[in-house]
Design a protein around this motif. Structure first.
Motif, PDB file in Angstrom:
ATOM      1  N   ALA A  34       4.376 -10.943 -26.956  1.00 25.75           N
ATOM      2  CA  ALA A  34       3.097 -10.268 -27.148  1.00 25.75           C
ATOM      3  C   ALA A  34       2.521 -10.572 -28.530  1.00 25.75           C
ATOM      4  O   ALA A  34       1.315 -10.790 -28.685  1.00 25.75           O
ATOM      5  CB  ALA A  34       3.276  -8.767 -26.958  1.00 25.75           C
ATOM      6  N   ALA A  39      -2.043 -10.698 -29.939  1.00 27.85           N
ATOM      7  CA  ALA A  39      -2.412  -9.312 -29.650  1.00 27.85           C
ATOM      8  C   ALA A  39      -2.717  -8.558 -30.933  1.00 27.85           C
ATOM      9  O   ALA A  39      -2.159  -8.841 -32.000  1.00 27.85           O
ATOM     10  CB  ALA A  39      -1.271  -8.616 -28.896  1.00 27.85           C
ATOM     11  N   ARG A  41      -2.897  -5.028 -30.412  1.00 27.08           N
ATOM     12  CA  ARG A  41      -2.334  -3.732 -30.037  1.00 27.08           C
ATOM     13  C   ARG A  41      -1.257  -3.964 -28.985  1.00 27.08           C
ATOM     14  O   ARG A  41      -1.501  -4.644 -27.979  1.00 27.08           O
ATOM     15  CB  ARG A  41      -3.420  -2.815 -29.476  1.00 27.08           C
ATOM     16  N   ILE A  42      -0.065  -3.411 -29.207  1.00 29.69           N
ATOM     17  CA  ILE A  42       1.062  -3.565 -28.284  1.00 29.69           C
ATOM     18  C   ILE A  42       1.600  -2.179 -27.948  1.00 29.69           C
ATOM     19  O   ILE A  42       1.891  -1.392 -28.857  1.00 29.69           O
ATOM     20  CB  ILE A  42       2.178  -4.439 -28.900  1.00 29.69           C
ATOM     21  N   ASP A  58      -0.017  -5.749 -23.839  1.00 31.38           N
ATOM     22  CA  ASP A  58      -0.710  -6.259 -25.022  1.00 31.38           C
ATOM     23  C   ASP A  58      -2.130  -6.644 -24.659  1.00 31.38           C
ATOM     24  O   ASP A  58      -2.489  -6.720 -23.482  1.00 31.38           O
ATOM     25  CB  ASP A  58       0.046  -7.451 -25.624  1.00 31.38           C
ATOM     26  N   GLY A 139      -5.367  -9.383 -21.268  1.00 30.75           N
ATOM     27  CA  GLY A 139      -4.056  -9.279 -21.893  1.00 30.75           C
ATOM     28  C   GLY A 139      -2.968  -9.429 -20.859  1.00 30.75           C
ATOM     29  O   GLY A 139      -3.195  -9.957 -19.764  1.00 30.75           O
TER      30      GLY A 139
END
Length: 604
Positions: A34, A39, A41-42, A58, A139
């Motif tokens: 990820a 990304a 934001r995970i 992600d 994503g």
């Protein structure tokens, strides 16, 4: 037995044994993918410590259906644009993780590139179970369910749910520290357990993931040598832990657990921490790719440096330079239990009418001098205004000295101005922003050590010859160690000679130590050499010897100091590096801020 080619499913399970040791191993691979996808934001969801479910979502670049199918084949990767494996800059690059995880679990991957439709692919323990369209934001979302459910021989070796969950959380914390520009969140069994926002600076991110007090009790590191950069945050020596689990090491943004780097951290804090205490650090090494090999471990948790000594020396020098800049700083975090003892709230027994107020406060009581009825109810109020001693007055708890010169203003000094001494051990000083308590022995111990170091670096410590040489009896191995190091010990002003198989003759001691127990000094140095002789460099060994000598030569608890001596000690602490902690890692001073004092008296 004839040679045969292994079937594909067995090859995948063997690879899974190398890469997927436990749920935390699978989670690490998925979160790294990820991160490499770009990304910002995970999100991680766990059930049953990751044994029942691992889900990683992600907002990265996503994959097309064709790329998704290729990603589940062994040794297929998007992270090596050419064959230059020695120049890899991504976290993952082997191409084994996804097919290995999918071979020992029910694996679902859903992905959608920006501007395209989403697609889903399901693999059940190595066999394709289905695929089709999927609805999700741009994503990728990966679900791993029932890890090792059809491999009972592996599943029974997993630890408890709590242990597996702790390992998973540690993995996410380390990757989140390495990438402060990415936001991370973790849920376990439906409960949010971790959340950090993207765009945080490095020190704030590390503090949020370890201990929020770290930001106020640490120093930043920014050091460079021969093209290698060292950054991060190092906790003050007095901000320590009982285990080494709070040491986070990163090489080119990759979390690693490397003995060389761990040993370097231990060496940097060697004489500032007790042996059973460990510092809190997060160190980030940026090394040219051709100077480090990241392909030495299947799980990529270890690295190998082309010049290991350069890396070790860089960490030791960088940490010590940063800690030198901390000066007299020490952790200011009074123990809650100790603060509780400062309360003036009476207990239920104190409120009993059968007890006299002076007994509740521990004041002396004269036998047969007066009865409770003879003492007026306002006696305590009168005592506050009447300075004359009475029969019931407690003995004086401090002393006054004639002032030879005006008392200096506390505003001028960080550690304030001495006002007295408590229990012949602790100096009480008044600073502009609170009350400072100093452990005179611990503080002077550090000052003596730093003086000794300066003397050694400028040519050697002056020695004081003994009127009569003293014989110290030890066992033969201890005498052998001292004899081998006799020349080095002489640089510290300690002159030793062999005096038979089991004794050493002491002819001189360091002058700055003054009069002390020569036998105890030599015995402790022999013990230090036995403990560290093989593991440390010569300079580190001598640092331990200097610390031992300083401990024997410092002002002892129980010695009465004059006001002038106390102020001199405070002033020297303010200009001496590392004076915030003694040679064993304990704090030398603590401060009660005005706000803390007001809370003790219910004013706040």
């Amino acid at each position: 037995m004839s040679i045969r080619r292994l079937p594909e499913h067995l090859v995948n399970r063997i690879a899974a044994g190398e890469v997927v040791e436990r749920p935390a191993s699978a989670l690490k691979e998925l979160v790294e993918n990820a991160v490499d996808s770009g990304a910002t934001r995970i999100t991680v969801r766990l059930d049953g410590g990751g044994i029942d479910l691992i889900e990683v979502t992600d907002d990265g670049c996503g994959m097309t259906p064709a790329e998704m199918a290729l990603a589940l084949e062994r040794h297929a990767t998007s992270k090596l644009p050419d064959d230059a494996i020695d120049a890899v800059t991504t976290l993952g690059f082997r191409g084994e993780a996804l097919p290995s995880i999918a071979s020992v679990s029910r694996f679902t991957v859903e992905s959608r590139p920006r501007g395209a439709d989403g697609w889903s692919r399901i693999v059940d323990n190595g066999a394709l179970a289905g695929e089709g369209p999927a609805a999700l934001p741009p994503g990728t979302r990966v679900r791993v369910e029932g890890l090792f459910e059809k491999v009972p021989a592996r599943r029974k070796f997993l630890r408890s749910t709590r242990s597996e969950y702790a390992a998973c959380l540690d993995v996410v914390k380390r990757l989140a520290m390495a990438r402060p520009e990415i936001g991370f969140s973790v849920e376990h069994d439906g409960r949010r357990v971790l959340s950090v926002q993207e765009g945080m600076d490095r020190i704030a991110r590390v503090a949020a993931l370890t201990d929020r007090d770290l930001a106020a009790n640490s120093v930043g590191i920014d050091f460079e040598r021969e093209g290698i950069l060292l950054g991060g945050v190092a906790g003050l020596p007095t901000f320590n832990r009982g285990v080494a689990d709070h040491q986070y090491l990163f090489v080119n943004g990759r979390p690693v657990k490397d003995r060389l780097l761990t040993g370097a951290v231990r060496g940097a804090y060697a004489e500032m921490l007790a042996r059973d205490r460990h510092p809190v650090v997060a160190l980030f090494l940026d090394v040219p790719p051709d100077q480090v090999d990241v392909n030495v471990h299947p799980a990529k948790t270890e690295v190998r440096f082309r010049d290991p000594q350069l890396a070790r020396g860089l960490i030791v020098s960088g940490l010590r330079r940063a800690l030198d800049g901390a000066g007299h700083r020490s952790v200011q975090r009074p123990d809650a239990a100790v603060m509780g003892l400062w309360t003036s709230e009476p207990t239920s027994s104190d409120q009993s009418p059968s007890r006299h107020p002076s007994e509740s406060w521990g004041l002396p009581w004269g036998s047969g001098a007066a009865s409770h009825e003879e003492t007026p109810a306002f006696a305590g109020v009168t005592a506050l205004n009447d300075r004359r001693p009475t029969f019931f007055s407690p003995p004086p708890q401090a002393r006054a000295e004639p002032a030879a010169e005006p008392v200096p203003a506390s505003i001028s000094y960080p550690l304030g101005v001495a006002r007295g001494q408590v229990a012949r051990t602790y100096i009480v000083a008044e600073a502009e922003d609170g009350l400072v308590l100093v452990d005179q022995h611990a503080a002077h111990e550090r000052l003596v050590l730093e003086r000794m170091r300066r003397a050694v670096s400028s040519g050697g410590v002056a020695s004081q010859a003994l009127l009569l040489p003293e014989v110290v009896e030890l066992d033969e191995p201890a005498c052998d160690r001292l004899e081998v190091r006799a020349g080095e010990l002489a640089a510290f002003g300690l002159e030793l000679e062999r005096f038979g198989p089991r004794a050493m003759l002491v002819r001189a001691t360091p002058a700055m130590l003054g009069k002390g127990d020569v036998t105890a000094l030599v015995t402790d140095i022999a013990d230090e050499l036995a403990a560290f002789d093989q593991a440390l460099s010569l300079k580190e060994k001598l640092d331990h010897v200097a610390a031992t000598m300083a401990c024997h030569g410092s002002v002892r608890a129980g010695r009465v100091l004059s006001v002038a001596e106390m102020n001199a000690l405070l002033r020297e602490m303010e200009v001496t590096p590392h004076s915030g902690q003694c040679n064993h890692g304990r704090p030398t001073w603590v401060k009660l801020a005005h706000g803390d004092i007001e809370k003790l008296f219910g004013r706040k």
